[in-house]
Scaffold this motif. Structure first.
Motif, PDB file in Angstrom:
ATOM      1  N   MET A 166      59.618  60.892  27.385  1.00 54.44           N
ATOM      2  CA  MET A 166      58.795  59.760  27.810  1.00 54.44           C
ATOM      3  C   MET A 166      57.709  60.181  28.808  1.00 54.44           C
ATOM      4  O   MET A 166      56.785  59.443  29.071  1.00 54.44           O
ATOM      5  N   ASN A 167      57.856  61.348  29.410  1.00 58.72           N
ATOM      6  CA  ASN A 167      56.870  61.796  30.386  1.00 58.72           C
ATOM      7  C   ASN A 167      55.661  62.390  29.673  1.00 58.72           C
ATOM      8  O   ASN A 167      55.806  63.232  28.791  1.00 58.72           O
ATOM      9  N   GLU A 168      54.470  61.956  30.067  1.00 53.15           N
ATOM     10  CA  GLU A 168      53.245  62.451  29.462  1.00 53.15           C
ATOM     11  C   GLU A 168      52.772  63.693  30.225  1.00 53.15           C
ATOM     12  O   GLU A 168      52.909  63.775  31.449  1.00 53.15           O
ATOM     13  N   PRO A 169      52.221  64.686  29.523  1.00 57.42           N
ATOM     14  CA  PRO A 169      51.727  65.869  30.225  1.00 57.42           C
ATOM     15  C   PRO A 169      50.532  65.543  31.094  1.00 57.42           C
ATOM     16  O   PRO A 169      49.681  64.728  30.744  1.00 57.42           O
ATOM     17  N   ILE A 170      50.495  66.174  32.261  1.00 56.65           N
ATOM     18  CA  ILE A 170      49.394  65.955  33.195  1.00 56.65           C
ATOM     19  C   ILE A 170      48.282  66.946  32.866  1.00 56.65           C
ATOM     20  O   ILE A 170      48.492  68.164  32.884  1.00 56.65           O
ATOM     21  N   ARG A 219      38.247  49.209  33.372  1.00 55.91           N
ATOM     22  CA  ARG A 219      39.202  48.104  33.217  1.00 55.91           C
ATOM     23  C   ARG A 219      40.116  48.340  32.022  1.00 55.91           C
ATOM     24  O   ARG A 219      41.329  48.090  32.099  1.00 55.91           O
ATOM     25  N   ASP A 220      39.544  48.817  30.915  1.00 58.34           N
ATOM     26  CA  ASP A 220      40.371  49.101  29.739  1.00 58.34           C
ATOM     27  C   ASP A 220      41.380  50.211  30.024  1.00 58.34           C
ATOM     28  O   ASP A 220      42.537  50.138  29.599  1.00 58.34           O
ATOM     29  N   THR A 221      40.934  51.234  30.754  1.00 51.91           N
ATOM     30  CA  THR A 221      41.844  52.341  31.086  1.00 51.91           C
ATOM     31  C   THR A 221      42.972  51.868  31.989  1.00 51.91           C
ATOM     32  O   THR A 221      44.145  52.222  31.778  1.00 51.91           O
ATOM     33  N   ILE A 222      42.642  51.051  32.993  1.00 52.73           N
ATOM     34  CA  ILE A 222      43.674  50.541  33.899  1.00 52.73           C
ATOM     35  C   ILE A 222      44.655  49.649  33.147  1.00 52.73           C
ATOM     36  O   ILE A 222      45.876  49.727  33.349  1.00 52.73           O
ATOM     37  N   ALA A 223      44.114  48.793  32.264  1.00 53.37           N
ATOM     38  CA  ALA A 223      45.001  47.923  31.474  1.00 53.37           C
ATOM     39  C   ALA A 223      45.907  48.745  30.573  1.00 53.37           C
ATOM     40  O   ALA A 223      47.103  48.430  30.414  1.00 53.37           O
ATOM     41  N   HIS A 224      45.362  49.822  29.989  1.00 53.17           N
ATOM     42  CA  HIS A 224      46.197  50.679  29.128  1.00 53.17           C
ATOM     43  C   HIS A 224      47.298  51.357  29.936  1.00 53.17           C
ATOM     44  O   HIS A 224      48.456  51.413  29.501  1.00 53.17           O
ATOM     45  N   HIS A 225      46.944  51.862  31.124  1.00 53.77           N
ATOM     46  CA  HIS A 225      47.954  52.511  31.967  1.00 53.77           C
ATOM     47  C   HIS A 225      49.038  51.518  32.384  1.00 53.77           C
ATOM     48  O   HIS A 225      50.234  51.870  32.399  1.00 53.77           O
ATOM     49  N   GLN A 271      49.949  48.813  30.765  1.00 55.24           N
ATOM     50  CA  GLN A 271      50.749  48.501  29.585  1.00 55.24           C
ATOM     51  C   GLN A 271      51.741  49.625  29.280  1.00 55.24           C
ATOM     52  O   GLN A 271      52.915  49.370  28.980  1.00 55.24           O
ATOM     53  N   MET A 272      51.264  50.881  29.369  1.00 53.03           N
ATOM     54  CA  MET A 272      52.164  52.007  29.114  1.00 53.03           C
ATOM     55  C   MET A 272      53.256  52.099  30.174  1.00 53.03           C
ATOM     56  O   MET A 272      54.413  52.413  29.861  1.00 53.03           O
ATOM     57  N   GLU A 273      52.916  51.808  31.433  1.00 58.30           N
ATOM     58  CA  GLU A 273      53.918  51.843  32.497  1.00 58.30           C
ATOM     59  C   GLU A 273      54.970  50.752  32.285  1.00 58.30           C
ATOM     60  O   GLU A 273      56.175  50.993  32.477  1.00 58.30           O
ATOM     61  N   ALA A 274      54.517  49.551  31.876  1.00 57.43           N
ATOM     62  CA  ALA A 274      55.470  48.478  31.596  1.00 57.43           C
ATOM     63  C   ALA A 274      56.363  48.838  30.420  1.00 57.43           C
ATOM     64  O   ALA A 274      57.578  48.571  30.429  1.00 57.43           O
ATOM     65  N   ARG A 275      55.780  49.464  29.397  1.00 51.72           N
ATOM     66  CA  ARG A 275      56.580  49.867  28.243  1.00 51.72           C
ATOM     67  C   ARG A 275      57.593  50.938  28.621  1.00 51.72           C
ATOM     68  O   ARG A 275      58.745  50.912  28.182  1.00 51.72           O
ATOM     69  N   ARG A 276      57.157  51.912  29.450  1.00 59.12           N
ATOM     70  CA  ARG A 276      58.089  52.950  29.888  1.00 59.12           C
ATOM     71  C   ARG A 276      59.220  52.356  30.726  1.00 59.12           C
ATOM     72  O   ARG A 276      60.384  52.747  30.594  1.00 59.12           O
ATOM     73  N   THR A 277      58.871  51.394  31.595  1.00 66.95           N
ATOM     74  CA  THR A 277      59.904  50.752  32.410  1.00 66.95           C
ATOM     75  C   THR A 277      60.896  49.994  31.539  1.00 66.95           C
ATOM     76  O   THR A 277      62.117  50.054  31.754  1.00 66.95           O
ATOM     77  N   GLU A 278      60.369  49.284  30.544  1.00 68.65           N
ATOM     78  CA  GLU A 278      61.253  48.532  29.644  1.00 68.65           C
ATOM     79  C   GLU A 278      62.167  49.473  28.858  1.00 68.65           C
ATOM     80  O   GLU A 278      63.376  49.223  28.735  1.00 68.65           O
TER      81      GLU A 278
END
Length: 202
Positions: free
Chosen positions: A1-5, A123-129, A131-138
């Protein structure tokens, strides 16, 4: 689940910010080179640039007012029209004052338009991040719940096996006692116990 930096180079980060100034500066420099090579006071060259700039502006107006209304085509056409107008003035004018004034104006307008798209992209990048953080948390929550459930089932199965083993050992030990009569337990109202065949040596 961790994305490469991925660390981006500073040039890759600065290139989009410098692109409007580089574009208008390039047009100004090419226009002054054209001026030095005989475009100054050339009516034919000036008329050509006016026709090209007007044509690009007309194409942009048609693209913006069309049924599809494609903003990319319209923006490209208007940018081309402005670049042609700036190049025409830079090539036809005597001094450098008017070309520099138009260059500053064109650069300001370019940065104003680019800032709008940069804000939208941010704004799109922040919204995507988010959304991905919420999905990872879920997903992490679901994984933790399933791990707890599996651990509980394993613990229940282990305790059941230990209880069955202890019960079997107790039944075996009690049946080995002298004078044990399973029928007497049944007559007393207790549940019937499984019979255990025991061989004794006389």
């Amino acid at each position: 689940m961790n994305e490469p930096i991925i660390a981006r180079h500073w040039l890759a980060l600065a290139a989009p910010k410098a692109a409007p100034a580089l574009a208008t500066s390039t047009v100004l420099i090419l226009g002054r080179i054209w001026n030095a090579n005989g475009a100054e006071h050339s009516t034919g060259n000036a008329a050509l640039m006016v026709v090209l700039a007007a044509g690009a502006a007309t194409a942009g107006a048609f693209a913006a007012a069309g049924r599809a209304g494609d903003p990319v085509i319209a923006g490209t056409a208007f940018a081309t029209s402005g670049a042609l107008a700036l190049a025409g003035v830079a090539g036809y004018a005597d001094g450098i004052s008017l070309p520099l004034l138009l260059w500053a104006l064109a650069t300001t307008v370019a940065y104003g338009l680019a800032a709008r798209y940069w804000r939208t992209d941010r704004r799109d990048t922040i919204a995507h991040h988010r959304q991905m953080e919420a999905r990872r948390t879920e997903h992490g929550h679901v994984e933790r719940v399933e791990a707890l459930r599996a651990g509980a089932q394993i613990e229940v199965a282990r305790e059941g096996a230990a209880y069955a083993e202890a019960l079997a050992a107790a039944l075996t030990a009690r049946a080995a006692l002298p004078g044990f009569d399973p029928a007497a337990l049944t007559k007393a109202g207790l549940p019937e116990l499984p019979t255990v065949a025991i061989t004794r040596e006389d």
